[in-house]
Design a protein around this motif. Structure first.
Motif, PDB file in Angstrom:
ATOM      1  N   UNK A   4       0.851  -1.251  -0.128  1.00 38.67           N
ATOM      2  CA  UNK A   4       0.019  -0.105  -0.078  1.00 38.67           C
ATOM      3  C   UNK A   4       0.925   1.222  -0.109  1.00 38.67           C
ATOM      4  N   UNK A   5       0.789   2.064  -0.810  1.00 36.24           N
ATOM      5  CA  UNK A   5       1.307   3.514  -0.822  1.00 36.24           C
ATOM      6  C   UNK A   5       0.579   4.552  -1.544  1.00 36.24           C
ATOM      7  N   UNK A   6       1.109   5.515  -1.648  1.00 37.99           N
ATOM      8  CA  UNK A   6       0.403   6.733  -2.088  1.00 37.99           C
ATOM      9  C   UNK A   6       0.772   6.890  -3.426  1.00 37.99           C
ATOM     10  N   UNK A   7       0.270   8.074  -3.421  1.00 34.72           N
ATOM     11  CA  UNK A   7       0.875   8.402  -4.654  1.00 34.72           C
ATOM     12  C   UNK A   7      -0.667   8.712  -5.672  1.00 34.72           C
ATOM     13  N   UNK A 203      -0.379  16.235 -16.112  1.00 30.58           N
ATOM     14  CA  UNK A 203      -0.567  17.264 -17.102  1.00 30.58           C
ATOM     15  C   UNK A 203      -1.626  16.981 -17.969  1.00 30.58           C
ATOM     16  N   UNK A 204      -1.656  15.797 -18.645  1.00 29.45           N
ATOM     17  CA  UNK A 204      -2.736  15.414 -19.482  1.00 29.45           C
ATOM     18  C   UNK A 204      -4.057  15.473 -18.794  1.00 29.45           C
ATOM     19  N   UNK A 205      -4.242  14.917 -17.706  1.00 27.97           N
ATOM     20  CA  UNK A 205      -5.649  14.992 -16.707  1.00 27.97           C
ATOM     21  C   UNK A 205      -5.844  16.620 -16.695  1.00 27.97           C
ATOM     22  N   UNK A 206      -4.988  17.625 -16.394  1.00 28.38           N
ATOM     23  CA  UNK A 206      -5.346  19.017 -16.365  1.00 28.38           C
ATOM     24  C   UNK A 206      -6.152  19.487 -17.745  1.00 28.38           C
ATOM     25  N   UNK A 231     -11.730  14.158  -9.432  1.00 26.76           N
ATOM     26  CA  UNK A 231     -12.139  12.621  -9.512  1.00 26.76           C
ATOM     27  C   UNK A 231     -11.037  11.808 -10.472  1.00 26.76           C
ATOM     28  N   UNK A 232     -10.619  12.476 -11.608  1.00 29.98           N
ATOM     29  CA  UNK A 232      -9.903  11.921 -12.555  1.00 29.98           C
ATOM     30  C   UNK A 232      -8.479  11.404 -12.089  1.00 29.98           C
ATOM     31  N   UNK A 233      -8.086  12.700 -10.983  1.00 25.77           N
ATOM     32  CA  UNK A 233      -6.725  12.423 -10.248  1.00 25.77           C
ATOM     33  C   UNK A 233      -6.750  11.210  -9.218  1.00 25.77           C
TER      34      UNK A 233
END
Length: 287
Positions: A4-7, A203-206, A231-233
């Motif tokens: 389990x990790x972030x990110x 960058x693409x999500x933005x 939500x997409x992030x």
């Protein structure tokens, strides 16, 4: 072990983020109301300004999108090429591990294909894992979960780890049923399969979420919370659970074939013994 990790109409080369190979690595709402139909110079000038401003926005988004695509590095290129080869090999299989027929280019059952791609990349020496992200609902977005692949590259330099996301259904994640022509044109430049580092994906999500928001405003429609930037992030850039894929079953080969019997030759007296039942031979004549 869990950490389990972030990110087929489109070629595989077109599907897999091909145009990233061209370079090396080295963003106001407007509206118009027709009023009562009377001629108004100021209103015409306002409309002309809105159209020009809208065109400038979509041209800028296209440039930003292409600029993000044209930058890449050697690690991304290497993993991208390996993913292409893996998908080509997987495409030769006519069935998924679960026994379903594959009906799409590159695989039909996306879950089995994801596992197969992950296993093959691991066999090539990549630190690949299946990632499952989950997030709770908030005042702005609903809860949800998403599954994708991730390769972690560790270099001997001080750069540390590089996360490379592999999304097998990338373009469809941003498609909208009632989108404008400008938005559809922008989405049409996305690959079906994304292979790239998380910084590039961010960058693409933005860019794409900004375009989705603008599209809905220009059409006077509400933007669904599942289309929002946050939500997409959360799908690819939030906390995730990494796990190794379970071994794939070999199609239907592991399942013993069932014998089939015809009712014309099936002897019920043998299958269901009945006490006192006597068998009598009956002569059958030919007419």
């Amino acid at each position: 072990m869990v950490e389990i990790r972030g990110g087929a109409a489109t070629s595989l080369d077109d599907m897999v983020f091909e145009f990233l190979e061209y370079g090396e690595e080295s963003s106001p709402e407007s509206s118009f109301s027709s009023g009562d139909g009377c001629y108004d110079d100021d209103r015409d000038e306002e409309r002309s300004f809105d159209v020009e401003e809208s065109k400038a926005f979509w041209d800028e988004q296209m440039k930003l999108l292409q600029g993000t695509f044209y930058r890449t590095n050697s690690v991304e290129s290497k993993i991208r090429q390996a993913t292409k080869e893996v998908l080509k090999d997987a495409a030769y299989s006519s069935q998924c591990g679960c026994g379903r027929l594959r009906v799409e280019a590159g695989g039909g059952c996306r879950s089995c294909l994801r596992r197969e791609v992950c296993n093959r990349l691991m066999n090539l020496g990549y630190d690949c894992a299946i990632c499952k992200s989950k997030w709770r609902s908030s005042s702005s977005i609903p809860s949800g979960e998403h599954t994708y692949l991730e390769v972690v590259h560790r270099s001997n330099e001080k750069r540390g780890e590089l996360r490379v996301v592999i999304e097998l259904n990338f373009r469809a994640e941003f498609e909208m049923a009632r989108a404008s022509e400008e938005y559809n044109r922008l989405i049409g430049n996305l690959p079906e399969i994304f292979v790239g580092k998380t910084e590039r994906l961010r960058g693409l999500i933005k860019i794409l979420c900004s375009a989705a928001k603008r599209c809905m405003k220009e059409k006077n429609m509400h933007l669904g919370p599942w289309r929002k930037h946050k939500y997409m992030q959360a799908k690819w850039l939030g906390t995730c659970e990494r796990s190794a894929p379970a071994p794939l079953p070999v199609g239907n080969a592991a399942r013993p074939a069932k014998s089939k019997a015809s009712m014309l030759t099936f002897d019920l007296s043998e299958a269901i013994p009945i006490p006192g039942l006597r068998r009598t031979a009956v002569e059958v004549g030919v007419i």
